[in-house]
Design an enzyme around this catalytic site. Structure first.
Site, PDB file in Angstrom:
ATOM      1  N   ASP A 184      31.078  50.027  21.104  1.00  0.00           N
ATOM      2  CA  ASP A 184      30.498  51.006  22.016  1.00  0.00           C
ATOM      3  C   ASP A 184      31.626  51.592  22.853  1.00  0.00           C
ATOM      4  O   ASP A 184      32.388  50.860  23.479  1.00  0.00           O
ATOM      5  CB  ASP A 184      29.463  50.335  22.927  1.00  0.00           C
ATOM      6  CG  ASP A 184      28.803  51.336  23.860  1.00  0.00           C
ATOM      7  OD1 ASP A 184      28.162  52.272  23.360  1.00  0.00           O
ATOM      8  OD2 ASP A 184      28.951  51.194  25.092  1.00  0.00           O
ATOM      9  N   GLU A 268      29.893  54.946  17.150  1.00  0.00           N
ATOM     10  CA  GLU A 268      28.912  56.015  17.303  1.00  0.00           C
ATOM     11  C   GLU A 268      29.449  57.280  16.655  1.00  0.00           C
ATOM     12  O   GLU A 268      30.647  57.548  16.719  1.00  0.00           O
ATOM     13  CB  GLU A 268      28.680  56.325  18.775  1.00  0.00           C
ATOM     14  CG  GLU A 268      28.333  55.143  19.608  1.00  0.00           C
ATOM     15  CD  GLU A 268      28.628  55.420  21.083  1.00  0.00           C
ATOM     16  OE1 GLU A 268      27.842  56.155  21.690  1.00  0.00           O
ATOM     17  OE2 GLU A 268      29.627  54.903  21.599  1.00  0.00           O
ATOM     18  N   CYS A 320      16.598  47.241  22.684  1.00  0.00           N
ATOM     19  CA  CYS A 320      16.959  45.838  22.857  1.00  0.00           C
ATOM     20  C   CYS A 320      17.507  45.306  21.534  1.00  0.00           C
ATOM     21  O   CYS A 320      16.881  45.463  20.487  1.00  0.00           O
ATOM     22  CB  CYS A 320      15.728  45.028  23.268  1.00  0.00           C
ATOM     23  SG  CYS A 320      16.066  43.257  23.280  1.00  0.00           S
ATOM     24  N   CYS A 323      14.947  42.468  20.078  1.00  0.00           N
ATOM     25  CA  CYS A 323      13.645  42.715  19.463  1.00  0.00           C
ATOM     26  C   CYS A 323      13.415  44.174  19.100  1.00  0.00           C
ATOM     27  O   CYS A 323      12.409  44.501  18.473  1.00  0.00           O
ATOM     28  CB  CYS A 323      12.531  42.236  20.396  1.00  0.00           C
ATOM     29  SG  CYS A 323      12.443  43.231  21.900  1.00  0.00           S
ATOM     30  N   CYS A 338      15.648  42.169  28.665  1.00  0.00           N
ATOM     31  CA  CYS A 338      14.450  42.618  27.955  1.00  0.00           C
ATOM     32  C   CYS A 338      13.232  41.859  28.462  1.00  0.00           C
ATOM     33  O   CYS A 338      13.174  40.629  28.401  1.00  0.00           O
ATOM     34  CB  CYS A 338      14.606  42.394  26.459  1.00  0.00           C
ATOM     35  SG  CYS A 338      13.143  42.883  25.542  1.00  0.00           S
ATOM     36  N   CYS A 341      11.427  39.995  25.075  1.00  0.00           N
ATOM     37  CA  CYS A 341      11.934  38.807  24.378  1.00  0.00           C
ATOM     38  C   CYS A 341      12.915  38.004  25.217  1.00  0.00           C
ATOM     39  O   CYS A 341      13.396  36.956  24.793  1.00  0.00           O
ATOM     40  CB  CYS A 341      12.585  39.212  23.056  1.00  0.00           C
ATOM     41  SG  CYS A 341      14.159  40.066  23.264  1.00  0.00           S
ATOM     42  N   ASP A 348      26.711  47.207  27.477  1.00  0.00           N
ATOM     43  CA  ASP A 348      27.554  47.783  26.418  1.00  0.00           C
ATOM     44  C   ASP A 348      27.634  46.864  25.192  1.00  0.00           C
ATOM     45  O   ASP A 348      27.770  47.337  24.064  1.00  0.00           O
ATOM     46  CB  ASP A 348      28.961  48.067  26.949  1.00  0.00           C
ATOM     47  CG  ASP A 348      28.944  49.135  28.040  1.00  0.00           C
ATOM     48  OD1 ASP A 348      27.939  49.856  28.147  1.00  0.00           O
ATOM     49  OD2 ASP A 348      29.942  49.227  28.799  1.00  0.00           O
TER      50      ASP A 348
HETATM   51 ZN   LIG Z   1      13.952  42.373  23.436  1.00  0.00          ZN
END
Ligand SMILES: [Zn+2]
Length: 361
Positions: A184, A268, A320, A323, A338, A341, A348
């Protein structure tokens, strides 16, 4: 594959005058040929191409003593550059983009001449670089040249003269590696990997930006055409060059470190990314030099037989990595937690894992 090597030149006073004259002659040829194309089109609706113009070179050389003092192939290269500018223009017209007609080069803005066939008008000999009509110029080979030299470009920069050699080299693959990482690119850290490695952002940029502003003010305060202004312009150009060099240095180091360790590196796709991710930070983005980095990374990977995969960066920082749920967070929030989860990690690193996952998919 092709690889470029750049070395500093140390011309004598007479040699640097001869080099300057060569640049100026090429600049004038460029502008004359640009005017010729424009006039042929406006007066007769005729489009001149490279060959139309190159065919007149011999005759021009007989009438123009300055032109006669520049290597013939190097003058052909000037016309090829112009041709490229027109090709790009036509492409933009066709694509319906803002075309931007090729421009005349103002004095001081034409700063390189290419010898397209090594050995013709330009040759290394006994630790010096010979240029036809200029002489044997001292150069510092701070690292050895590799492969077979194809072209040489002599270039004037704010801090002096340089020669760039483009060489055909054999790719030297590194031993294969099935290690993969996602990267990233950011502003807080220059790069962060999916393995949690942080490459710090170069600290010089902010300081350098202040320095640039100060030098810019100096230039605008001073009277146009004055010697003091010329000096200030030169200092400003040198400061810009210094930043560019440091940026390049950082990019090389990070790319080298990644290519040495990973068989596949996912980044990216900046063509999509710049627009989406941090549009408020456009200025900082150009500072960060991501494009430069990705280009260097690709070149090093190609040489080492490793793979760079560019992925769609949409939502890489919001999704995330545990998940897949979208967890919206402003740029100021540096931690990803998150609620679904319980995945909790640096923002990053979370993005880098998502980038890797996209490449693997
Ligand atoms: Zn998650």
């Amino acid at each position: 594959m092709l690889k470029a090597f750049q070395y500093r030149l140390y011309p004598s006073k007479a040699q640097s005058e001869a080099l300057l004259e060569m640049l100026e002659t090429c600049r004038r040829l460029y502008n004359r040929s640009l005017a010729e194309r424009r006039d042929a089109y406006e007066r007769e609706g005729k489009s001149l191409n490279y060959y139309d113009q190159a065919n007149t070179l011999r005759e021009q050389r007989m009438q123009n003593q300055y032109l006669a003092r520049v290597n013939y192939s190097a003058t052909q290269d000037v016309l090829r550059r112009l041709d490229k500018a027109f090709q790009a223009f036509f492409r933009r017209v066709k694509a319906g983009e803002k075309p931007g007609y090729p421009r005349f080069k103002v004095k001081g803005r034409y700063d390189s001449v290419t010898f397209p066939a090594y050995g013709n008008g330009c040759r290394l000999k006994d630790g010096r670089l010979y240029f036809q009509h200029v002489g044997r110029v001292k150069l510092k080979l701070h690292r050895p040249l590799e492969g077979r030299i194809k072209t040489v470009t002599v270039r004037r920069k704010a801090d002096g003269w340089y020669a760039s050699f483009v060489c055909e080299v054999e790719a030297v693959p590194l031993p294969p590696s099935d290690k993969m990482c996602g990267v990233d690119l950011g502003l807080e850290s220059f790069a962060v990997t999916s393995d949690g490695e942080f490459f710090p952002a170069a600290k010089y940029l902010r300081k350098a930006a202040r320095n640039l502003k100060r030098l810019q003010r100096q230039v605008s305060r001073r009277e146009k055409g004055s010697n003091r202004r010329k000096k200030a312009v030169h200092r400003l150009a040198k400061a810009h060059l210094h930043i560019a060099n440091q940026r390049k240095d950082t990019a090389h180091k990070v790319a080298r470190s990644l290519v040495n360790r990973y068989g596949l590196i996912a980044v990216e796709d900046l063509k999509v990314g710049n627009m989406l991710k941090n549009h408020r930070l456009a200025g900082s983005i150009s500072d960060a030099g991501w494009n430069l980095f990705v280009n260097i990374l690709k070149a090093k990977a190609a040489e080492a037989g490793r793979q760079v995969v560019e992925v769609d960066p949409r939502n890489t920082s919001q999704a995330c990595s545990g998940c897949g749920r979208i967890v919206p967070k402003p740029l100021s929030e540096r931690w990803h937690t998150c609620p679904a989860c319980g995945t909790s990690l640096h923002r990053d690193v979370n993005a880098a894992i998502n980038i890797l996952r996209r490449a693997a998919a």
